[in-house]
Scaffold this active site. Sequence first.
Site, short mmCIF file in Angstrom:
data_model
loop_
_atom_site.label_atom_id
_atom_site.label_comp_id
_atom_site.label_asym_id
_atom_site.label_seq_id
_atom_site.Cartn_x
_atom_site.Cartn_y
_atom_site.Cartn_z
CB CYS A 64 -5.20 2.77 -2.35
SG CYS A 64 -4.51 4.22 -1.54
CB THR A 65 -7.79 4.38 2.40
OG1 THR A 65 -6.46 4.89 2.44
CG2 THR A 65 -7.90 3.13 3.21
CG HIS A 66 -5.48 8.46 -0.44
ND1 HIS A 66 -5.10 7.73 0.65
CD2 HIS A 66 -4.97 9.71 -0.27
CE1 HIS A 66 -4.38 8.51 1.45
NE2 HIS A 66 -4.29 9.71 0.91
CG ASP A 89 -5.21 5.49 6.45
OD1 ASP A 89 -4.67 4.58 5.82
OD2 ASP A 89 -5.33 6.65 5.98
CB SER A 90 -0.72 5.73 6.37
OG SER A 90 -1.59 6.03 5.30
CE1 TYR A 138 2.08 4.33 8.66
CE2 TYR A 138 0.35 2.68 8.68
CZ TYR A 138 1.12 3.60 9.35
OH TYR A 138 0.92 3.78 10.70
N GLY A 139 2.62 3.43 2.03
CA GLY A 139 2.75 2.69 0.77
C GLY A 139 4.19 2.46 0.33
CB CYS A 160 -4.38 1.64 6.07
SG CYS A 160 -2.84 1.89 5.18
CG ASN A 161 -6.18 -1.48 0.61
OD1 ASN A 161 -6.54 -2.57 0.21
ND2 ASN A 161 -7.00 -0.45 0.73
N1 DGL Z 1 -3.77 4.38 3.26
C1 DGL Z 1 -2.84 3.83 2.29
C2 DGL Z 1 -3.44 2.59 1.67
O1 DGL Z 1 -4.64 2.33 1.72
C3 DGL Z 1 -2.51 4.84 1.22
C4 DGL Z 1 -1.68 5.98 1.68
C5 DGL Z 1 -0.29 5.60 2.10
O2 DGL Z 1 0.53 5.13 1.28
O3 DGL Z 1 -0.02 5.73 3.28
O4 DGL Z 1 -2.71 1.81 1.10
#
Ligand code: DGL
Length: 277
Positions: free
Chosen positions: A196-198, A20-21, A52-53, A83-84
């Site tokens: 989104c993973t959060h 993931d990011s 990453y978003g 991570c999406n």
């Molecule tokens: N992990 C990212 C996602 O699922 C969210 C956090 C980011 O933007 O890096 O999209």
Amino acid sequence: MYTPTTISRVDTSNAIGLFDSGIGGLTVARAVHKLLPQESIIYFGDTAHLPYGDKSTAAIQAYAIKICNVLLQQNCKVILIACNSASVAAYDLVKEYVGSRARVMNVIDPMINYIGQVHSKQKVGLIGTKQTIQSNVYKKKVDELKAGIQLQSLATPLLVPMIEEDFFRNNIREGIIEAYLSREELNQVKALILGCTHYPLIKPSIQNYYKNAVEILDSSEIVAQSLKGLLEMHNLTNKSGKVFQKFYVSDFTQSFETSTKLFFGQHVHLEHYPLWE
Ligand code: DGL
């Protein structure tokens, strides 16, 4: 949907690699660990490059390949892009790059399969980062299902920093969530994908907003189920009884380590693994 490919002979006690990011993907690792406690996990959080978003596709692809090399060196039998934003930007490239060295999964396809089965002919909402929403990848995949699903998408970029800054335990949280969910784009949805993973961390507030009248789809649980199916289908389940967990980050700060408890449900020790030396 997985495309079966011929995979080199693997030691089934090898770990599941997730990346993931940052530490948000630990929500996926947590669901995997809960459902498949017999599996070892190697997690890589690219904390040096988050979020990453907001990054370009090319940048995310370069990071993803670097991370895959780390996971492949550690003989992961599956690489799960937890991570999406990275699933959107880099899944096809990673799958091609990894080839027969490991199975590759993303967090989007299991969700698409699920809504195809459960929400055909309905209006379904999707919230995620700008990268995820602007890519239109969910929409394309939903349209390919030809299940009459109308996908309504909304980028909700304030949610990740809000969660990371721990602002999700007070009424600022409710205001931000309401401001997003009341937008026209999400009118009348029957289900809402947390893309989104959060976002699983604010699932109770989202359920509260909808007074439980909308199904809130948490991809971490659906992805873990799908991983279980993949392992069973390909006889990759770990039966050795040997289990370990490793958690790497490309940049270490104490606050990342402190936040792991929030996302993984228990404190984990993070090892610093710089991607570029
Ligand atoms: N992990 C990212 C996602 O699922 C969210 C956090 C980011 O933007 O890096 O999209």
